[in-house]
Design a protein around this motif. Structure first.
Motif, PDB file in Angstrom:
ATOM      1  N   CYS A  40       5.790   2.272  -7.095  1.00  0.00           N
ATOM      2  CA  CYS A  40       5.473   1.036  -6.388  1.00  0.00           C
ATOM      3  C   CYS A  40       6.521   0.806  -5.297  1.00  0.00           C
ATOM      4  O   CYS A  40       7.719   0.960  -5.539  1.00  0.00           O
ATOM      5  N   CYS A  42       7.285  -1.983  -3.795  1.00  0.00           N
ATOM      6  CA  CYS A  42       7.585  -3.408  -3.631  1.00  0.00           C
ATOM      7  C   CYS A  42       9.091  -3.613  -3.474  1.00  0.00           C
ATOM      8  O   CYS A  42       9.882  -2.670  -3.504  1.00  0.00           O
ATOM      9  N   CYS A  47      11.643  -2.471 -10.350  1.00  0.00           N
ATOM     10  CA  CYS A  47      10.217  -2.247 -10.614  1.00  0.00           C
ATOM     11  C   CYS A  47      10.003  -0.788 -11.013  1.00  0.00           C
ATOM     12  O   CYS A  47      10.512   0.120 -10.368  1.00  0.00           O
ATOM     13  N   HIS A  74       2.446  -7.520  -6.807  1.00  0.00           N
ATOM     14  CA  HIS A  74       3.814  -7.260  -6.321  1.00  0.00           C
ATOM     15  C   HIS A  74       3.943  -7.510  -4.821  1.00  0.00           C
ATOM     16  O   HIS A  74       4.990  -7.263  -4.250  1.00  0.00           O
TER      17      HIS A  74
HETATM   18 ZN    ZN Z   1       6.502  -3.218  -7.814  1.00  0.00          ZN
END
Ligand code: ZN
Length: 110
Positions: A40, A42, A47, A74
């Protein structure tokens, strides 16, 4: 953008670099028929979400330095908009101005 937002942008840039390496390995092993397992992108440094994205979609999105892949939920709508919803991920695009500029400066393909 404030200092915290800039730090977050730096986190995203790191995750994008990680995903570029994942894609390079994926190609080296000629696994292009299978989805990429990327991280991810983000702004949360802790995370650990993983996203399955097909290679064509990854390439298409990566061609735009303002776009990032994140897990649903997110996204940070103060600096980006959701421009696409896939299965288990969303694509966000940075707002014009400083968010886009920082994303462009850290683009590993630029
Ligand atoms: Zn994330």
């Amino acid at each position: 953008m404030n200092g915290a937002q800039r730090r977050k942008a730096a986190n995203e840039a790191v995750f994008r670099e990680v995903n570029e390496r994942i894609e390079a390995l994926h190609r080296r092993f000629e696994m292009t028929e299978e989805p990429l397992q990327i991280v991810c992108e983000c702004d949360r440094i802790d995370c650990t979400a993983r996203l399955d994205v097909n290679v064509a979609e990854y390439e298409r999105t990566r061609a735009d330095s303002a776009c990032f892949f994140v897990a649903p939920g997110h996204e940070d709508l103060t600096v980006e908009d959701v421009v696409e919803r896939g299965e288990g991920y969303v694509v966000v695009r940075k707002h014009p101005g400083e968010p886009q500029q920082l994303a462009a400066e850290s683009d590993p393909r630029a």
